[in-house]
Write a protein that holds these residues in place. Structure first.
Motif, short mmCIF file in Angstrom:
data_model
loop_
_atom_site.label_atom_id
_atom_site.label_comp_id
_atom_site.label_asym_id
_atom_site.label_seq_id
_atom_site.Cartn_x
_atom_site.Cartn_y
_atom_site.Cartn_z
N VAL A 1 28.61 1.43 -14.52
CA VAL A 1 27.91 1.26 -13.24
C VAL A 1 28.36 2.38 -12.33
N ILE A 2 27.44 3.21 -11.94
CA ILE A 2 27.80 4.37 -11.11
C ILE A 2 27.18 4.23 -9.73
N GLY A 3 27.99 4.48 -8.73
CA GLY A 3 27.50 4.52 -7.36
C GLY A 3 27.10 5.95 -7.04
N PHE A 4 25.87 6.14 -6.63
CA PHE A 4 25.36 7.48 -6.33
C PHE A 4 25.22 7.57 -4.81
N LEU A 5 26.18 8.22 -4.20
CA LEU A 5 26.27 8.17 -2.74
C LEU A 5 25.97 9.51 -2.10
N GLY A 6 25.62 9.43 -0.84
CA GLY A 6 25.37 10.65 -0.08
C GLY A 6 24.77 10.28 1.26
N PRO A 7 24.92 11.16 2.25
CA PRO A 7 24.31 10.86 3.54
C PRO A 7 22.79 10.94 3.46
N ASN A 8 22.13 10.51 4.52
CA ASN A 8 20.66 10.60 4.52
C ASN A 8 20.22 12.05 4.33
N GLY A 9 19.23 12.26 3.48
CA GLY A 9 18.71 13.61 3.25
C GLY A 9 19.54 14.43 2.28
N ALA A 10 20.49 13.79 1.62
CA ALA A 10 21.37 14.54 0.70
C ALA A 10 20.67 14.87 -0.62
N GLY A 11 19.62 14.12 -0.94
CA GLY A 11 18.90 14.38 -2.20
C GLY A 11 18.99 13.22 -3.18
N LYS A 12 19.47 12.07 -2.73
CA LYS A 12 19.63 10.92 -3.64
C LYS A 12 18.27 10.44 -4.16
N THR A 13 17.36 10.19 -3.23
CA THR A 13 16.06 9.65 -3.64
C THR A 13 15.29 10.67 -4.48
N THR A 14 15.41 11.95 -4.11
CA THR A 14 14.75 13.00 -4.92
C THR A 14 15.30 12.97 -6.34
N THR A 15 16.60 12.84 -6.47
CA THR A 15 17.22 12.78 -7.80
C THR A 15 16.73 11.56 -8.57
N ILE A 16 16.72 10.42 -7.90
CA ILE A 16 16.28 9.18 -8.57
C ILE A 16 14.82 9.29 -9.00
N LYS A 17 13.99 9.89 -8.16
CA LYS A 17 12.57 10.01 -8.54
C LYS A 17 12.40 10.97 -9.71
N MET A 18 13.24 11.98 -9.79
CA MET A 18 13.17 12.87 -10.96
C MET A 18 13.66 12.12 -12.20
N MET A 19 14.68 11.29 -12.03
CA MET A 19 15.17 10.50 -13.16
C MET A 19 14.10 9.53 -13.66
N ALA A 20 13.31 9.03 -12.72
CA ALA A 20 12.28 8.05 -13.09
C ALA A 20 10.97 8.71 -13.53
N GLY A 21 10.94 10.02 -13.52
CA GLY A 21 9.74 10.73 -13.96
C GLY A 21 8.63 10.73 -12.92
N LEU A 22 8.98 10.38 -11.68
CA LEU A 22 7.97 10.34 -10.62
C LEU A 22 7.83 11.68 -9.92
N LEU A 23 8.78 12.56 -10.18
CA LEU A 23 8.80 13.86 -9.53
C LEU A 23 9.20 14.89 -10.58
N THR A 24 8.44 15.97 -10.66
CA THR A 24 8.72 16.99 -11.66
C THR A 24 9.81 17.93 -11.16
N PRO A 25 10.88 18.10 -11.93
CA PRO A 25 11.95 19.01 -11.47
C PRO A 25 11.47 20.47 -11.47
N THR A 26 12.06 21.27 -10.58
CA THR A 26 11.78 22.70 -10.61
C THR A 26 12.42 23.31 -11.86
N SER A 27 13.61 22.85 -12.16
CA SER A 27 14.28 23.23 -13.40
C SER A 27 15.30 22.15 -13.76
N GLY A 28 15.81 22.24 -14.96
CA GLY A 28 16.78 21.24 -15.40
C GLY A 28 16.13 20.12 -16.18
N GLN A 29 16.94 19.16 -16.57
CA GLN A 29 16.46 18.14 -17.50
C GLN A 29 17.13 16.80 -17.22
N VAL A 30 16.36 15.74 -17.40
CA VAL A 30 16.92 14.38 -17.34
C VAL A 30 16.63 13.70 -18.66
#
Lengths: 265, 304
Positions: free
Chosen positions: B31-60
């Motif tokens: 169980v990992i806590g993924f923390l950061g202040p508002n606007g840090a990129g948490k939701t963007t990361t989660i949406k890329m993990m869920a395939g809802l957002l296409t990454p510019t580069s990199g892989q999930v």
């Protein structure tokens, strides 16, 4: 199997939403027939003239269907984007085509009662004036063309709303344009040639409405349609619009995933 | 197992990357806590993990499947509750929602019914299963969203602010679930929340993101232990604060809070206080909690 389950679940959900919004359906069941009668009264300068009732009925049925189908599809999709539920539907192994197809079928089914209410109203009024609403099984072909073409249009509008905000005005405008130049109330033959050509080319219901009038009022066969561009175009035009809609939706969906607009407040 | 490799997202409208070369490996069952202040990129990361957002580069990769290239397989391994959205249809009942999402996941009707009954009973919603979700309280709606995310028993669960709006009892239920998911079923859970107490309680690992970059990724205990040298001390003295010390005086007692870099500095502090002739009432070491560590991490100057 997964595709079928997803598709049927989407159709079922769409119909459950229609049942949940029965008040809206009830309002439409009343307003659209009334609108039809008002249009005929307007066209007949205050009288329900027999020669106008049937042509206007066929056009109004098609217009009601496209209005209901496109609006249900579009507003449902926009609502799911804005509420964030659409993103959840992407967290499945299903291709989005299964879901969009399910939405289309549900929207088409949901559009039928209002279109049938218009038909019933027209039939009663025509019968009261001593006439009758003719039926010919061949009319199923133009009806199917209208349904397929309308689905193509809905795909384009849903794709656009995935990427761009405030597409609502385009949706409203497009349905209004079809009412005016789609041959629904005024036959395309009575319009300037250029307008009629553009309408037959791009308006999803235009060839279908022309063919319905030819078959039911003119008594023509499918291979002998005097108005419009004939049976070939009647079959090809909706398929072209559907193909264009599918390609546009697919491209816009990819763009939405790049921009992150699948879900937005 | 979640594998994120050099993930980057640059929005066309923004100059800076929202997520910048982020790499994170979360083993199965953790169980990992993924923390950061508002606007840090948490939701963007989660949406890329869920395939809802296409990454510019990199892989999930989820459970070994690339989210972009092997999407259908990857999506069978994930359930998610996304922050700031309804997640479920408010016009449908709780039961209808679970049946719908279960079918979308490819489940058989009989299995969905069994699972939905268990989930709704566990969350205390069984009696109201046929009520429309739109009529539920915020907490109950969140429960339905969590149940929908778990309907297919996914091996990976992403929970973006799952306890937001939940009452104490429901929060406790969710925490217990998370522990059970990881401990008994081997589910990998990634959770983002601003309720750091929840993270400290349920997460065995914490990752902190700031300005799109990962600034910490450690087991929770290690992260807290690593901050011991920045322990705080609370000193209570009689009368006013002596010169050179700031404190809060109340009822004739002054409380002075100081951070020290090394335990030995405490003796120097006491000597300085003695030199001013103040009477020492107590000296207490205040262990940093996750909130202290988090604030320290996000307030550190950004590296170039």
């Amino acid at each position: 199997m997964t595709f079928t389950r997803g598709f049927t679940a989407e159709v079922r959900k769409g119909l459950l939403n229609v049942v949940a919004g029965w008040r809206e359906v009830l309002v439409n069941l009343i307003t659209f027939p009334v609108f039809y009668l008002l249009i005929v009264l307007f066209m007949g300068r205050g009288q329900l003239r027999a020669e106008l009732l049937l042509p206007a009925l066929l056009g109004m049925m098609a217009l009601t269907f496209i209005h209901e189908q496109v609006n249900r599809m579009f507003w449902g999709y926009l609502g799911d984007i804005q509420s964030g539920v659409l993103e959840q539907t992407y967290l499945t192994p299903l291709p989005s085509s299964a879901l969009i197809l399910g939405r289309q079928v549900a929207a088409a089914i949901a559009a039928l009662p209002t279109a049938l209410a218009v038909l019933a109203t027209g039939a009663v009024v025509i019968h009261a004036q001593g006439g009758r609403v003719p039926f010919d099984a061949r009319v199923i072909v133009p009806l199917a063309a209208i349904v397929v073409g309308t689905c193509g249009l809905a795909l384009v509008l849903c794709g656009l709303t995935l990427v761009f905000k405030r597409i609502e005005i385009i949706t409203q405008l497009s349905v209004a344009v079809y009412a005016i130049v789609g041959g629904t109330l005024v036959p395309l033959a009575a319009m300037p040639d250029a307008v009629a050509a553009v309408s037959r080319l791009a308006v999803p219901i235009a060839p279908g409405v022309e063919a319905m009038r030819d078959i039911l009022i003119g008594g023509h066969t499918l291979t002998d349609l005097p108005s419009g561009w004939g049976l070939g175009w009647l079959l090809i035009q909706p398929l072209l619009i559907l193909t264009a809609g599918s390609i546009a939706f697919n491209r816009l969906e990819h763009l939405a995933k790049r921009r992150g607009t699948l879900g937005r407040p | 197992m979640i594998e994120i490799n050099a993930l980057t997202k640059v929005y066309a409208t923004a100059g800076l990357p929202a997520v910048d070369n982020l790499s994170l490996h979360v083993p199965a069952g953790s169980v990992i806590g993924f923390l950061g202040p508002n606007g840090a990129g948490k939701t963007t990361t989660i949406k890329m993990m869920a395939g809802l957002l296409t990454p510019t580069s990199g892989q999930v990769r989820l459970g070994g499947f690339d989210v972009t290239r092997q999407r259908p397989a990857a999506m069978t391994r994930i359930g998610a509750v996304l922050e700031g959205s309804r997640n479920v249809y408010w016009s449908l009942s709780a039961w209808q929602n679970l049946m719908y999402f279960g079918r979308l996941k490819g489940m058989r009707r009989a299995r969905i019914k069994d699972r939905a009954r268990d989930l709704l009973t566990e969350l205390g919603l069984w009696e109201r299963r046929d009520d429309k979700v739109g009529g539920f309280s915020r907490g109950m709606q969140q429960k339905v969203a969590i149940a929908a995310a778990l309907i297919a028993d996914p091996p990976i669960v992403l929970l973006d602010e799952p306890t937001l709006g939940l009452d104490v009892e429901a929060t406790r239920t969710i925490k217990r679930w998370i522990a059970e998911l990881a401990g008994e079923l081997g589910t990998t859970v990634l959770i983002t929340t601003h309720q750091l107490g929840v993270v400290e309680e349920v997460c065995d690992r914490v990752a902190v993101i700031r300005q799109g970059r990962l600034v910490a990724d450690l087991p929770t205990r290690e992260l807290l232990a690593g901050s011991r040298e920045r322990d705080r001390y609370e000193i209570r003295v009689e009368g006013a604060a002596p010169p050179g010390f700031d404190g809060v005086t109340r009822d004739g007692v002054t409380t002075i809070t100081l951070r020290v870099d090394a335990p030995g500095e405490v003796y120097d502090l006491v000597e300085r206080l003695r030199a001013h002739g103040v009477v020492l009432q107590s000296l207490t070491q205040v262990r940093p909690d996750l909130e202290d560590v988090f604030l320290a991490l996000i307030q550190e100057p950004a590296h170039a």
